[in-house]
Design a protein around this motif. Structure first.
Motif, PDB file in Angstrom:
ATOM      1  N   GLU A   3       4.206   3.205 -30.154  1.00 11.68           N
ATOM      2  CA  GLU A   3       2.900   3.847 -30.238  1.00 11.68           C
ATOM      3  C   GLU A   3       1.853   2.657 -30.573  1.00 11.68           C
ATOM      4  OE1 GLU A   3       1.877   5.241 -34.630  1.00 11.68           O
ATOM      5  OE2 GLU A   3       3.056   6.569 -33.426  1.00 11.68           O
ATOM      6  N   SER A   5      -2.119   2.036 -31.864  1.00  9.97           N
ATOM      7  CA  SER A   5      -3.199   2.352 -32.579  1.00  9.97           C
ATOM      8  C   SER A   5      -4.336   1.553 -32.658  1.00  9.97           C
ATOM      9  CB  SER A   5      -2.832   2.794 -33.938  1.00  9.97           C
ATOM     10  OG  SER A   5      -3.676   3.440 -34.735  1.00  9.97           O
ATOM     11  N   SER A   7      -8.698   0.953 -33.751  1.00  7.82           N
ATOM     12  CA  SER A   7      -9.626   1.405 -34.956  1.00  7.82           C
ATOM     13  C   SER A   7     -10.807   0.644 -34.717  1.00  7.82           C
ATOM     14  CB  SER A   7      -9.134   1.766 -36.445  1.00  7.82           C
ATOM     15  OG  SER A   7      -8.641   0.647 -36.851  1.00  7.82           O
ATOM     16  N   GLU A  13     -10.366   6.150 -35.331  1.00  7.80           N
ATOM     17  CA  GLU A  13      -9.214   5.741 -34.657  1.00  7.80           C
ATOM     18  C   GLU A  13      -8.581   6.538 -33.674  1.00  7.80           C
ATOM     19  OE1 GLU A  13      -5.088   4.223 -37.106  1.00  7.80           O
ATOM     20  OE2 GLU A  13      -5.620   6.481 -37.238  1.00  7.80           O
ATOM     21  N   THR A  15      -4.969   6.851 -31.141  1.00 11.82           N
ATOM     22  CA  THR A  15      -3.260   6.527 -31.388  1.00 11.82           C
ATOM     23  C   THR A  15      -2.816   6.855 -30.049  1.00 11.82           C
ATOM     24  OG1 THR A  15      -3.382   6.859 -33.628  1.00 11.82           O
ATOM     25  CG2 THR A  15      -1.204   6.557 -32.424  1.00 11.82           C
ATOM     26  N   GLU A  17       0.702   7.771 -28.329  1.00 12.67           N
ATOM     27  CA  GLU A  17       2.073   7.922 -28.904  1.00 12.67           C
ATOM     28  C   GLU A  17       3.030   7.661 -28.059  1.00 12.67           C
ATOM     29  OE1 GLU A  17       2.644   9.079 -32.090  1.00 12.67           O
ATOM     30  OE2 GLU A  17       0.438   9.693 -32.398  1.00 12.67           O
ATOM     31  N   THR A  27     -10.322   7.139 -39.992  1.00 14.78           N
ATOM     32  CA  THR A  27      -9.730   6.468 -41.158  1.00 14.78           C
ATOM     33  C   THR A  27     -10.686   6.033 -42.144  1.00 14.78           C
ATOM     34  OG1 THR A  27      -9.996   4.492 -39.856  1.00 14.78           O
ATOM     35  CG2 THR A  27      -8.167   5.285 -39.423  1.00 14.78           C
TER      36      THR A  27
END
Length: 67
Positions: A3, A5, A7, A13, A15, A17, A27
């Motif tokens: 994954e 991610s 931010s 953020e 993500t 997957e 976050t």
């Protein structure tokens, strides 16, 4: 593939997957370890007026209860 991610400095953020799904979240910086972590897994400490004065990430929250 793993994954990924990303931010920004405003606490947003996103993500990507492994299965192709995309999730967005917020976050927050932990007041104990000074790292950004997902807000939904943390713990808020509020004063008598209900204002959040401290926030702990999941990892720091667990460490506080274990000691």
């Amino acid at each position: 593939m793993a994954e990924m991610s990303m931010s920004d400095n405003k606490g947003n953020e996103i993500t990507f997957e492994r299965d192709g799904t995309v999730s967005a979240g917020v976050t927050t910086m932990c007041d104990r370890c000074d790292q950004y972590a997902p807000s939904k897994n943390g713990q808020e400490i509020k004063d008598h007026t209900g204002q959040i004065i401290m926030w702990f990430c999941f990892k720091c929250r667990l460490q506080a209860y274990i000691k």
